[in-house]
Design an enzyme around this catalytic site. Structure first.
Site, short mmCIF file in Angstrom:
data_model
loop_
_atom_site.label_atom_id
_atom_site.label_comp_id
_atom_site.label_asym_id
_atom_site.label_seq_id
_atom_site.Cartn_x
_atom_site.Cartn_y
_atom_site.Cartn_z
N LEU A 66 -11.68 -47.11 -80.11
CA LEU A 66 -11.44 -46.99 -78.67
C LEU A 66 -9.95 -47.18 -78.39
O LEU A 66 -9.20 -47.70 -79.21
CB LEU A 66 -12.27 -47.98 -77.86
CG LEU A 66 -12.39 -49.44 -78.29
CD1 LEU A 66 -11.11 -50.21 -78.00
CD2 LEU A 66 -13.55 -50.12 -77.56
N SER A 67 -9.54 -46.70 -77.24
CA SER A 67 -8.16 -46.88 -76.82
C SER A 67 -7.96 -48.32 -76.37
O SER A 67 -8.83 -48.90 -75.72
CB SER A 67 -7.84 -45.93 -75.65
OG SER A 67 -8.02 -44.58 -76.02
N THR A 119 -4.77 -44.77 -74.12
CA THR A 119 -3.52 -45.51 -74.11
C THR A 119 -2.35 -44.58 -73.80
O THR A 119 -1.38 -44.98 -73.15
CB THR A 119 -3.28 -46.20 -75.47
OG1 THR A 119 -4.40 -47.05 -75.75
CG2 THR A 119 -2.01 -47.03 -75.46
N ALA A 120 -2.44 -43.35 -74.26
CA ALA A 120 -1.38 -42.38 -73.98
C ALA A 120 -1.19 -42.21 -72.48
O ALA A 120 -0.05 -42.22 -71.97
CB ALA A 120 -1.71 -41.04 -74.63
N HIS A 157 -2.69 -37.34 -81.46
CA HIS A 157 -3.16 -36.81 -82.74
C HIS A 157 -2.14 -35.82 -83.33
O HIS A 157 -0.94 -35.97 -83.15
CB HIS A 157 -4.55 -36.21 -82.60
CG HIS A 157 -5.60 -37.19 -82.14
ND1 HIS A 157 -5.71 -38.46 -82.65
CD2 HIS A 157 -6.57 -37.08 -81.20
CE1 HIS A 157 -6.70 -39.09 -82.06
NE2 HIS A 157 -7.24 -38.30 -81.16
#
Length: 289
Positions: A66-67, A119-120, A157
């Site tokens: 998960l983030s 998060t990004a 990614h």
């Protein structure tokens, strides 16, 4: 009279992670049964990170990637394992555009993002609060920017390495910006285990994941060969670079600096009104009490 020995059925553990070369590399030993997992039977489920962030709210998976941004709202259901995380030390999610634009020109722009719980996305909001997010699948963002369906795109990614091939231009590397702001690596995603499984099982899972990461790092060539089936559009040398970015010493263990980075990210998100109050962040490992 013969005595029948009781056969203990292994506990099935649903392990969810992204269908990407770095996660495939990390879980190579576990997925190909290179490791003994007494009492546990792992079933792998592959899904993109934003889908996993949303599934975690329903506790669908026993162990899930998960983030870190999403974890702020999940700490009552899951506890972070102290291994298996991805950090970007001086690099991370990248904002790109089809033409040269300045960092100060992102305000008001329509930006393709890989999910509002990633998060990004959180880091971009900390960098530039005023833009219009356009959520889409992470692997569609490159084309959306190239075809000018959005003004810019937030890449995670392998897109972080592939964007020059489409003639796109870097606006900002958020991992580099974060390091300049905090002096810390940017914590992107981690693995968490359901609290309902109990600490003993959680510690065993933590040990298994650390062993899987260690095995991959010690058998890099064979693990990378396995991971190549998940390396979308990447040549082996580029896939090797990508794996090295996100499966490394940080993945084996956060260390105090890594834990500080997670706390700093969540604190900044909370202060900006982007995340709920998180309280104390716990990191569970094989040696945790």
């Amino acid at each position: 009279m013969a005595t029948k020995q009781a056969v203990t059925k292994a506990l099935e553990i649903k392990l969810a992670h992204s269908p990407d070369s770095d996660d495939a590399f990390m879980f190579y030993a576990l997925a190909t049964r290179k490791l003994a997992t007494p009492g546990l039977k792992f079933t792998h489920v592959l899904s993109d990170i934003e889908t996993l962030n949303q599934a975690a709210a329903q506790e669908i998976y026993d162990v899930t990637a998960l983030s870190f941004a999403a974890y702020a709202g999940l700490r009552d259901k899951y506890i972070l394992l102290d291994c298996g995380a991805s950090f970007g030390e001086g690099y991370g999610p990248i904002v790109v555009a089809s033409r040269h634009i300045g960092q100060d020109e992102l305000a008001g722009k329509r930006i393709g993002v890989p999910g509002l719980k990633t998060t990004a996305y959180l880091t971009l909001k900390l960098f530039e609060p005023n833009f219009e997010p356009v959520p889409m699948a992470f692997d569609k963002i490159l084309d959306a920017v190239h075809n000018e369906l959005v003004d810019a795109g937030l890449l995670i990614h392998e897109g972080q390495l592939l964007f020059p091939q489409l003639g796109l231009h870097r606006v900002v590397d958020l991992g580099q910006w974060w390091l300049e702001q905090t002096g810390l690596p940017l914590p992107l995603g981690g693995n968490a285990v359901r609290r309902a499984l109990g600490p003993a099982v959680a510690r065993q899972i933590a040990a298994t994941i650390r062993q899987s990461v260690s095995y991959a790092l010690e058998h890099r060539e064979e693990a990378l060969n396995y991971a190549m089936q998940f390396a979308r559009d990447m040549e082996p040398d580029l896939a090797d670079k990508f794996v090295g970015m996100y499966v490394n010493r940080w993945t084996l263990g956060y260390g105090e600096r890594g834990k500080q980075a997670v706390r700093e990210l969540l604190a900044k998100g909370e202060k900006a009104g982007l995340l709920p109050k998180t309280g104390k962040i716990e990191f569970l490992g094989e040696d945790s009490v």
